[in-house]
Design an enzyme around this catalytic site. Structure first.
Site, PDB file in Angstrom:
ATOM      1  CG  ASP A  18      51.157  47.888  36.415  1.00 60.75           C
ATOM      2  OD1 ASP A  18      50.627  48.846  35.811  1.00 60.75           O
ATOM      3  OD2 ASP A  18      52.305  47.498  36.191  1.00 60.75           O
ATOM      4  NE  ARG A  38      63.237  47.735  34.171  1.00 60.68           N
ATOM      5  CZ  ARG A  38      61.946  47.987  33.984  1.00 60.68           C
ATOM      6  NH1 ARG A  38      61.138  47.040  33.516  1.00 60.68           N
ATOM      7  NH2 ARG A  38      61.451  49.185  34.250  1.00 60.68           N
ATOM      8  CE  LYS A  72      50.622  52.236  34.801  1.00 62.79           C
ATOM      9  NZ  LYS A  72      51.975  51.671  34.614  1.00 62.79           N
ATOM     10  CB  SER A 103      57.038  57.266  35.179  1.00 62.47           C
ATOM     11  OG  SER A 103      57.116  56.409  34.054  1.00 62.47           O
ATOM     12  NE  ARG A 143      50.039  53.218  27.910  1.00 64.07           N
ATOM     13  CZ  ARG A 143      50.649  52.276  28.626  1.00 64.07           C
ATOM     14  NH1 ARG A 143      50.742  51.042  28.165  1.00 64.07           N
ATOM     15  NH2 ARG A 143      51.171  52.569  29.794  1.00 64.07           N
ATOM     16  CD  GLN A 168      55.954  52.322  31.222  1.00 58.14           C
ATOM     17  OE1 GLN A 168      55.649  53.306  30.544  1.00 58.14           O
ATOM     18  NE2 GLN A 168      55.159  51.274  31.356  1.00 58.14           N
ATOM     19  N   GLY A 172      53.530  49.449  26.722  1.00 58.91           N
ATOM     20  CA  GLY A 172      54.107  50.749  27.025  1.00 58.91           C
ATOM     21  C   GLY A 172      55.499  50.620  27.587  1.00 58.91           C
ATOM     22  CE  LYS A 211      53.696  43.541  31.405  1.00 57.47           C
ATOM     23  NZ  LYS A 211      52.500  44.003  30.656  1.00 57.47           N
ATOM     24  CB  SER A 212      59.226  44.802  35.289  1.00 56.73           C
ATOM     25  OG  SER A 212      57.966  45.408  35.394  1.00 56.73           O
TER      26      SER A 212
END
Length: 452
Positions: A327, A33, A354, A174, A129, A176, A101, A28-29
């Protein structure tokens, strides 16, 4: 309610061994991207193995809204005709990032240094969030934001008309936040510097380099210092997305706790900044092996084989490992409940912000299933009951959180009595084939919330 429709209550129950091959979705990450950087490149980026969960689909829709041409070709194959760094158009409508997120924070970073406005929203979970951790550093570039109390969505971000480069120390680990700052730095002149005291997943840095950005990363007394030279022309890429280690965690951990199981999970990304769970499981005594190690698209991958491990013991997980497995603590707590002795997870306060407060959600659900739990703001301690020792029989609240739902459904496969979740709907955001994949291995799921 689920984030994308009516609740989907589901129950899992003890069955025979889990066996076979589990082809989990793309990472997913990396999928997020790939779409965002493809939209910021000049020309056509081709992507194979993209995760087609709702989170990533929402990011694809957002890139279209900003002017990129994003095309689905079927079977996880996509293409993105980018508009170049600084080429985003102003969206005509609100950007809905659903449950993601990662999606909303990275997209905010990517647009923050262009002179355009965009309004972001999401589902009920995402609207709770905190966004200040991203909008605060983006303000240093010259962007401004207007949202609900606490910087929560819906939120309008006004991009910087004349962006300036920044030097920013990430206050909490983080990926993110780090990634949002780096993406913002692409359209700022000069050098943008991000400093992180604890290293987090480095997919953004690897991918930026692949697209042609000038970027360095070095360790210093302050921590890891990442320096990005702004205003490059990003080159389109051909990207093969590795399979997601966070998704692989569920069939892997289920195999470890269900007696007689033997499951192969091929082509899993083993980036060192993501592989903390697998290291922890082996320290607990898990029968987990890495087969055919290799490199694909700049990322280390291997095939994982997981077999039932009835002799696992609780350990103290080092707090500095948290960024590499943040996660995966929900499913680790399930494994811990079915191991001998106590498992101590420290340095996990990030779990409280989260998709849900994951420490509280797992603690309450495990307690309802008969497991003894201790917790504080930054710690979760699970007192293991050994293989087959968890009574189960509870209906667990998921709080619109896909990982909470999948974790408790895995618990039900090894508990004495079935375990239910109030809503399995959010699972589609990250792992849309979870139910058929697990069922093919031998799991028993029923769409009912009442344990039999």
């Amino acid at each position: 309610m689920s984030g994308h429709g009516a609740p989907v209550p589901m129950t899992s129950r003890k069955a025979g061994p889990l066996t076979g091959t589990a082809d989990v979705p793309g990472d997913k990450s990396i999928s997020h991207r790939s779409l965002i950087l493809g939209a910021m490149a000049v020309g056509e980026t081709k992507i194979t193995g993209l995760l087609e969960g709702q989170d990533v689909i929402d990011t694809a829709k957002a890139m279209r809204a900003f002017g990129a041409e994003v095309t689905e070709h079927g079977g996880g194959d996509w293409s993105v005709h980018g508009v170049g760094v600084g080429g985003f158009a102003e969206p005509e409508s609100v950007i809905d990032c659903g449950n993601s997120g990662t999606g909303v924070r990275l997209i905010m970073g990517a647009m923050a240094t262009s002179p355009i406005n965009a309004t972001f929203t999401g589902d009920a979970s995402l609207r709770k969030r905190p966004m200040g951790r991203v909008t605060d550093p983006l303000a240093l570039f010259g962007a401004t934001s207007h949202g609900r109390a606490g910087g929560r969505l819906p939120l309008t971000l006004v991009g910087a008309a004349a962006a300036v480069p920044v030097r920013y120390t990430v206050p909490v680990p983080s990926a993110q936040v780090k990634s949002a700052v780096l993406l913002a730095g692409l359209n700022a002149p000069g050098e943008t510097v991000v400093i992180e005291a604890e290293a987090t997943r480095d997919h953004t840095e690897r991918m930026l380099a692949g697209f042609g950005a000038t970027l360095t990363s070095e360790d210093s007394p302050e921590g890891r210092v990442i320096t990005l030279t702004g205003q490059p022309e990003l080159r389109p890429q051909t990207i093969a997305v590795p399979r997601d280690p966070s998704s692989a965690a569920f069939p892997v951990c289920a195999a470890l706790i269900v007696e007689g199981s033997d499951v192969l999970v091929p082509n899993i990304g083993l980036n060192p900044t993501r592989a903390g769970l697998f290291t922890t499981l082996r320290e607990m005594g898990a029968d987990l092996t890495f087969e055919n190690p290799r490199e694909e698209g700049g990322e280390p991958v291997a095939d994982l084989r997981a077999r039932f491990s009835g002799t696992m013991k609780g350990i103290e997980v080092p707090s500095d490992r948290a960024p590499s497995m943040i996660d995966e603590y929900p499913i680790l707590s399930v494994v811990a409940a079915l191991s001998q002795g106590k498992t101590v997870m420290r340095g996990v306060k990030e779990l409280r912000v989260k998709e849900s407060d994951r420490i509280d959600a797992m603690a309450r659900g495990l307690e309802a299933c008969g497991v003894r739990i201790e917790e504080d703001e930054d710690t979760l301690i699970v007192h293991g009951m050994g293989p087959g020792g968890v009574p189960g029989g509870a209906n667990c609240a998921t709080h619109l959180d896909h990982r909470i739902a999948m974790s408790f459904l895995c618990l039900g496969l090894a508990s004495q009595r079935p375990v239910s979740v109030d809503d399995a709907g959010p699972i589609t955001t990250s792992f849309p084939v979870f139910e058929p994949l697990m069922t093919a291995l031998g799991a028993v799921f029923e769409t009912t919330s009442i344990p039999a």
